[in-house]
Write a protein that holds these residues in place. Structure first.
Motif, PDB file in Angstrom:
ATOM      1  N   CYS A 143       0.845  -1.203   0.000  1.00 50.87           N
ATOM      2  CA  CYS A 143       0.000   0.000   0.000  1.00 50.87           C
ATOM      3  C   CYS A 143       0.877   1.248   0.000  1.00 50.87           C
ATOM      4  N   ARG A 144       0.280   2.340  -0.443  1.00 53.82           N
ATOM      5  CA  ARG A 144       0.952   3.640  -0.359  1.00 53.82           C
ATOM      6  C   ARG A 144       0.057   4.621   0.382  1.00 53.82           C
ATOM      7  N   LEU A 154       5.465   3.866   2.247  1.00 52.65           N
ATOM      8  CA  LEU A 154       5.212   2.610   1.553  1.00 52.65           C
ATOM      9  C   LEU A 154       5.014   1.528   2.604  1.00 52.65           C
ATOM     10  N   GLU A 155       3.857   0.882   2.584  1.00 55.37           N
ATOM     11  CA  GLU A 155       3.535  -0.171   3.551  1.00 55.37           C
ATOM     12  C   GLU A 155       3.552  -1.532   2.847  1.00 55.37           C
ATOM     13  N   GLU A 156       4.382  -2.438   3.350  1.00 55.70           N
ATOM     14  CA  GLU A 156       4.459  -3.800   2.837  1.00 55.70           C
ATOM     15  C   GLU A 156       4.161  -4.740   4.006  1.00 55.70           C
ATOM     16  N   ARG A 157       3.061  -5.480   3.889  1.00 52.31           N
ATOM     17  CA  ARG A 157       2.554  -6.223   5.039  1.00 52.31           C
ATOM     18  C   ARG A 157       2.159  -7.655   4.661  1.00 52.31           C
ATOM     19  N   ILE A 158       2.405  -8.569   5.581  1.00 53.03           N
ATOM     20  CA  ILE A 158       1.849  -9.907   5.470  1.00 53.03           C
ATOM     21  C   ILE A 158       0.990 -10.164   6.713  1.00 53.03           C
ATOM     22  N   ILE A 159      -0.165 -10.776   6.504  1.00 49.08           N
ATOM     23  CA  ILE A 159      -1.084 -11.107   7.592  1.00 49.08           C
ATOM     24  C   ILE A 159      -1.227 -12.619   7.653  1.00 49.08           C
ATOM     25  N   ALA A 204      12.171   3.515  -4.563  1.00 47.40           N
ATOM     26  CA  ALA A 204      12.297   4.883  -5.066  1.00 47.40           C
ATOM     27  C   ALA A 204      11.115   5.253  -5.952  1.00 47.40           C
ATOM     28  N   ASP A 205      10.702   4.338  -6.807  1.00 47.68           N
ATOM     29  CA  ASP A 205       9.545   4.603  -7.667  1.00 47.68           C
ATOM     30  C   ASP A 205       8.269   4.760  -6.851  1.00 47.68           C
ATOM     31  N   SER A 237      10.454   8.267   3.291  1.00 40.60           N
ATOM     32  CA  SER A 237      11.562   9.066   2.772  1.00 40.60           C
ATOM     33  C   SER A 237      12.259   9.738   3.949  1.00 40.60           C
ATOM     34  N   GLY A 238      13.578   9.654   3.977  1.00 35.62           N
ATOM     35  CA  GLY A 238      14.329  10.142   5.134  1.00 35.62           C
ATOM     36  C   GLY A 238      14.212  11.622   5.389  1.00 35.62           C
TER      37      GLY A 238
END
Length: 252
Positions: A143-144, A154-159, A204-205, A237-238
């Motif tokens: 998800c974004r 940017l969210e990258e998740r496993i449930i 980055a994209d 982003s930092g």
């Protein structure tokens, strides 16, 4: 031997008064510190000053100051005296925040976008991330989150669908998985891992930044009664994100 026994048992014994003064000194100094009357760096009265003030032995004063130092409330410096300690973080405890609220605090409009959602079996990397069985069913989400027109996270998740089977019936197009889980699935333990990374091409994209740009990554795992619920990797982003933890002086 008989004389020592009588002294200990008598309410009027010689040690009853020093113990009472010891507790009084502890309470008075701790009260001054915790109320803010004596701020960090403030010099505590010298031992001989406290001895005179409370009409007790120097040993009683030293015992009280030693206990306060062990509790982290004061620092004792040889030849200089004792000072109110500056707060020191022993552990930063991060709460589980809704990213929508993070964006709102910036005064920017929030938007959420589901990039990917698919059901699959756990692989070796997943078992390392979430400590699930080899045949565990997972919901893999990407998800974004936006702050205004700019990608914020940017969210990258496993449930773990073996623990949260109802997630299989959600498409997560209108509601992000984070608040959905908080509303529906209780959790008893959480673990955070925080690190700085350079953005790869895909990251980055997704965030609209240059490849190799600094990013802050927060990884979190949650459990309920020992059962793994979810693992999420949040990449920011930092240049637009910071982590803040509140803490108090260590107590003994």
């Amino acid at each position: 031997m008989a004389q020592n026994s009588n002294d200990r048992s008598s309410p009027e014994g010689s040690e009853s008064q020093p113990v009472s003064l010891h507790q009084r000194i502890l309470g008075d100094i701790e009260g001054h510190i915790l109320s803010g009357a004596w701020p960090p760096g403030y010099r505590i009265p010298f031992e001989h000053e406290l001895t005179e003030q409370y009409g007790c032995s120097r040993m009683t004063v030293n015992k009280a100051l030693t206990q306060l130092a062990k509790a982290g409330l004061i620092e004792r410096k040889r030849r200089s005296g004792s000072f109110v300690a500056h707060p020191q973080s022993q552990a930063a405890i991060l709460e589980i925040h809704d990213i929508r609220e993070e964006v709102k605090q910036l005064g920017l409009p929030y938007r959420y976008e589901l990039v990917k959602a698919r059901k699959r079996k756990a692989g070796a990397a997943d078992r390392k991330r979430l400590d699930v069985a080899a045949d565990a069913s997972l919901l893999d989400l990407s998800c974004r989150h936006f702050a205004g027109p700019r990608p914020f996270c940017l969210e990258e998740r496993i449930i773990n669908l073996d623990v949260v089977p109802e997630a299989d019936g959600e498409d997560f197009r209108d509601m992000a998985p984070g608040p959905w889980l908080i509303d529906r699935v209780p959790w008893s333990n959480a673990e955070h891992s925080i690190r700085a990374v350079a953005a790869d091409r895909a990251t980055a994209d997704a965030l609209g930044i240059g490849e190799g740009a600094p990013c802050l990554v927060v990884e979190r795992r949650t459990w309920n009664a020992g059962q793994p619920i979810t693992h999420v990797r949040l990449t920011y982003s930092g240049d637009n994100h910071a982590l803040v933890a509140r803490f108090t002086p260590a107590q003994g």
